[in-house]
Scaffold this motif. Structure first.
Motif, PDB file in Angstrom:
ATOM      1  N   LEU A 171      55.818  10.585  24.828  1.00 22.03           N
ATOM      2  CA  LEU A 171      55.684  10.695  23.376  1.00 22.03           C
ATOM      3  C   LEU A 171      54.401  11.444  23.045  1.00 22.03           C
ATOM      4  CD1 LEU A 171      56.829   7.110  22.309  1.00 22.03           C
ATOM      5  CD2 LEU A 171      58.172   9.209  22.474  1.00 22.03           C
ATOM      6  N   PRO A 172      54.406  12.193  21.938  1.00 19.17           N
ATOM      7  CA  PRO A 172      53.218  12.975  21.606  1.00 19.17           C
ATOM      8  C   PRO A 172      52.051  12.062  21.231  1.00 19.17           C
ATOM      9  CG  PRO A 172      54.777  13.043  19.803  1.00 19.17           C
ATOM     10  CD  PRO A 172      55.455  12.337  20.938  1.00 19.17           C
ATOM     11  N   LEU A 173      50.879  12.509  21.554  1.00 17.28           N
ATOM     12  CA  LEU A 173      49.664  11.797  21.207  1.00 17.28           C
ATOM     13  C   LEU A 173      49.178  12.363  19.883  1.00 17.28           C
ATOM     14  CD1 LEU A 173      47.481   9.755  22.019  1.00 17.28           C
ATOM     15  CD2 LEU A 173      46.352  11.613  23.267  1.00 17.28           C
ATOM     16  N   ILE A 174      49.152  11.521  18.866  1.00 20.86           N
ATOM     17  CA  ILE A 174      48.707  11.960  17.548  1.00 20.86           C
ATOM     18  C   ILE A 174      47.253  11.518  17.403  1.00 20.86           C
ATOM     19  CG2 ILE A 174      49.100  11.825  15.069  1.00 20.86           C
ATOM     20  CD1 ILE A 174      52.076  11.143  15.828  1.00 20.86           C
ATOM     21  N   LEU A 175      46.367  12.491  17.471  1.00 24.19           N
ATOM     22  CA  LEU A 175      44.941  12.220  17.434  1.00 24.19           C
ATOM     23  C   LEU A 175      44.464  12.080  15.990  1.00 24.19           C
ATOM     24  CD1 LEU A 175      43.894  14.872  20.097  1.00 24.19           C
ATOM     25  CD2 LEU A 175      44.180  12.409  20.437  1.00 24.19           C
ATOM     26  N   PRO A 176      43.447  11.254  15.761  1.00 19.87           N
ATOM     27  CA  PRO A 176      42.890  11.144  14.409  1.00 19.87           C
ATOM     28  C   PRO A 176      42.205  12.452  14.027  1.00 19.87           C
ATOM     29  CG  PRO A 176      41.534   9.921  15.951  1.00 19.87           C
ATOM     30  CD  PRO A 176      42.737  10.400  16.714  1.00 19.87           C
ATOM     31  N   PRO A 177      42.114  12.741  12.739  1.00 20.39           N
ATOM     32  CA  PRO A 177      41.431  13.967  12.322  1.00 20.39           C
ATOM     33  C   PRO A 177      40.001  14.015  12.874  1.00 20.39           C
ATOM     34  CG  PRO A 177      42.557  12.960  10.460  1.00 20.39           C
ATOM     35  CD  PRO A 177      42.631  11.985  11.603  1.00 20.39           C
ATOM     36  N   ASP A 178      39.613  15.155  13.387  1.00 17.68           N
ATOM     37  CA  ASP A 178      38.274  15.343  13.933  1.00 17.68           C
ATOM     38  C   ASP A 178      37.916  16.817  13.776  1.00 17.68           C
ATOM     39  OD1 ASP A 178      35.931  15.616  15.344  1.00 17.68           O
ATOM     40  OD2 ASP A 178      36.716  14.774  17.209  1.00 17.68           O
ATOM     41  N   PRO A 179      37.135  17.148  12.737  1.00 20.75           N
ATOM     42  CA  PRO A 179      36.817  18.556  12.488  1.00 20.75           C
ATOM     43  C   PRO A 179      36.016  19.218  13.602  1.00 20.75           C
ATOM     44  CG  PRO A 179      35.753  17.114  10.866  1.00 20.75           C
ATOM     45  CD  PRO A 179      36.574  16.248  11.753  1.00 20.75           C
ATOM     46  N   SER A 180      35.388  18.418  14.468  1.00 18.72           N
ATOM     47  CA  SER A 180      34.609  19.020  15.561  1.00 18.72           C
ATOM     48  C   SER A 180      35.465  19.330  16.793  1.00 18.72           C
ATOM     49  CB  SER A 180      33.454  18.093  15.960  1.00 18.72           C
ATOM     50  OG  SER A 180      33.951  16.882  16.502  1.00 18.72           O
TER      51      SER A 180
ATOM     52  N   VAL B 224      38.122  21.161  18.982  1.00 18.93           N
ATOM     53  CA  VAL B 224      38.698  22.504  19.046  1.00 18.93           C
ATOM     54  C   VAL B 224      40.109  22.357  19.600  1.00 18.93           C
ATOM     55  CG1 VAL B 224      38.525  24.799  20.063  1.00 18.93           C
ATOM     56  CG2 VAL B 224      36.446  23.569  19.377  1.00 18.93           C
ATOM     57  N   GLY B 225      41.104  22.761  18.831  1.00 15.41           N
ATOM     58  CA  GLY B 225      42.488  22.683  19.264  1.00 15.41           C
ATOM     59  C   GLY B 225      43.077  21.294  19.107  1.00 15.41           C
ATOM     60  N   GLN B 226      44.332  21.184  19.452  1.00 14.07           N
ATOM     61  CA  GLN B 226      45.108  19.942  19.388  1.00 14.07           C
ATOM     62  C   GLN B 226      45.178  19.358  17.969  1.00 14.07           C
ATOM     63  OE1 GLN B 226      43.492  17.473  22.548  1.00 14.07           O
ATOM     64  NE2 GLN B 226      45.043  18.303  23.930  1.00 14.07           N
ATOM     65  N   HIS B 227      45.330  20.231  16.973  1.00 11.34           N
ATOM     66  CA  HIS B 227      45.489  19.807  15.585  1.00 11.34           C
ATOM     67  C   HIS B 227      46.925  19.995  15.094  1.00 11.34           C
ATOM     68  CE1 HIS B 227      41.215  19.153  14.732  1.00 11.34           C
ATOM     69  NE2 HIS B 227      40.998  20.209  15.507  1.00 11.34           N
ATOM     70  N   GLY B 228      47.836  20.423  15.975  1.00 13.38           N
ATOM     71  CA  GLY B 228      49.202  20.756  15.558  1.00 13.38           C
ATOM     72  C   GLY B 228      49.931  19.627  14.864  1.00 13.38           C
ATOM     73  N   LEU B 229      49.996  18.459  15.483  1.00 14.77           N
ATOM     74  CA  LEU B 229      50.715  17.343  14.853  1.00 14.77           C
ATOM     75  C   LEU B 229      49.992  16.833  13.618  1.00 14.77           C
ATOM     76  CD1 LEU B 229      52.147  15.339  17.875  1.00 14.77           C
ATOM     77  CD2 LEU B 229      53.330  16.887  16.308  1.00 14.77           C
ATOM     78  N   GLU B 230      48.684  16.942  13.600  1.00 15.73           N
ATOM     79  CA  GLU B 230      47.900  16.580  12.413  1.00 15.73           C
ATOM     80  C   GLU B 230      48.319  17.472  11.234  1.00 15.73           C
ATOM     81  OE1 GLU B 230      43.176  16.849  11.241  1.00 15.73           O
ATOM     82  OE2 GLU B 230      43.710  16.672  13.362  1.00 15.73           O
ATOM     83  N   ILE B 231      48.466  18.760  11.497  1.00 16.29           N
ATOM     84  CA  ILE B 231      48.911  19.704  10.473  1.00 16.29           C
ATOM     85  C   ILE B 231      50.333  19.378  10.028  1.00 16.29           C
ATOM     86  CG2 ILE B 231      49.534  22.131  10.076  1.00 16.29           C
ATOM     87  CD1 ILE B 231      47.168  22.821  12.011  1.00 16.29           C
ATOM     88  N   VAL B 232      51.233  19.165  10.987  1.00 16.89           N
ATOM     89  CA  VAL B 232      52.631  18.851  10.667  1.00 16.89           C
ATOM     90  C   VAL B 232      52.703  17.610   9.772  1.00 16.89           C
ATOM     91  CG1 VAL B 232      54.820  18.051  11.640  1.00 16.89           C
ATOM     92  CG2 VAL B 232      53.607  19.969  12.698  1.00 16.89           C
ATOM     93  N   MET B 233      51.984  16.590  10.138  1.00 15.57           N
ATOM     94  CA  MET B 233      52.035  15.348   9.373  1.00 15.57           C
ATOM     95  C   MET B 233      51.468  15.525   7.962  1.00 15.57           C
ATOM     96  SD  MET B 233      51.300  12.635  12.418  1.00 15.57           S
ATOM     97  CE  MET B 233      51.348  11.209  11.364  1.00 15.57           C
ATOM     98  N   ALA B 234      50.503  16.409   7.792  1.00 12.43           N
ATOM     99  CA  ALA B 234      49.941  16.661   6.468  1.00 12.43           C
ATOM    100  C   ALA B 234      50.918  17.419   5.566  1.00 12.43           C
ATOM    101  CB  ALA B 234      48.640  17.443   6.598  1.00 12.43           C
TER     102      ALA B 234
END
Length: 157
Positions: free
Chosen positions: A107-116, A118-128
């Motif tokens: 299952l995908p790992l959905i990381l909490p938002p972290d502006p610092s 680099v990368g791995q923001h794809g699912l964060e973007i999708v969910m937004a």
């Protein structure tokens, strides 16, 4: 409705009353990362047809959001799962459901938002961007589904 009426309606002939209740769908398999652009093209072309042929309202913003969601989900499937992935777009009830199946059971790992980070923001973007987001295990692999409204909701800027 008889078979001829269904064929006529699908061909754009005969009675052109609202098709909002109709179910529209397209699917395609993708086997390598070079095909991510083709997945976006499929989404854009499908939504253009939904509007021009079937008369459903589709905002430019919705097209852009669907292209981005498709790009992120197909990219992840190609990056993290062996074998082909399957993209399905279903339109019903004023929204498009973007569904991507792949063969990986992880299952995908959905990381909490972290502006610092680099990368791995794809699912964060999708969910937004989407109204709903779900991950389902399948008998083989998993299916990730995101739902996006075809037009802006009141209050969106």
């Amino acid at each position: 409705m008889d078979d001829k009426a269904v064929r006529d309606r699908a061909a754009g002939e005969g009675d052109r009353e609202s098709l909002v209740s109709e179910f529209l769908s397209v699917s395609a398999a993708f086997e390598d990362s070079e095909e991510i652009g083709a997945a976006r093209d499929l989404a854009r072309g499908f939504l253009t047809e939904v509007q021009s042929v079937h008369g459903l309202p589709v905002s430019g913003r919705a097209v852009g959001m669907v292209e981005l969601v498709v790009s992120e989900l197909v990219t992840n499937a190609r990056k993290y799962a062996p074998g082909p992935s399957l993209l399905t777009l279903d339109v019903q009830g004023g929204a498009v459901e973007v569904s991507v199946w792949d063969s990986s059971t992880a299952l995908p790992l959905i990381l909490p938002p972290d502006p610092s980070r680099v990368g791995q923001h794809g699912l964060e973007i999708v969910m937004a961007l989407c109204q709903s987001f779900a991950v389902h295990r399948e008998p083989v692999g998993k299916r990730i589904t995101a739902v996006i409204a075809l037009t802006e909701s009141p209050g969106w800027s």
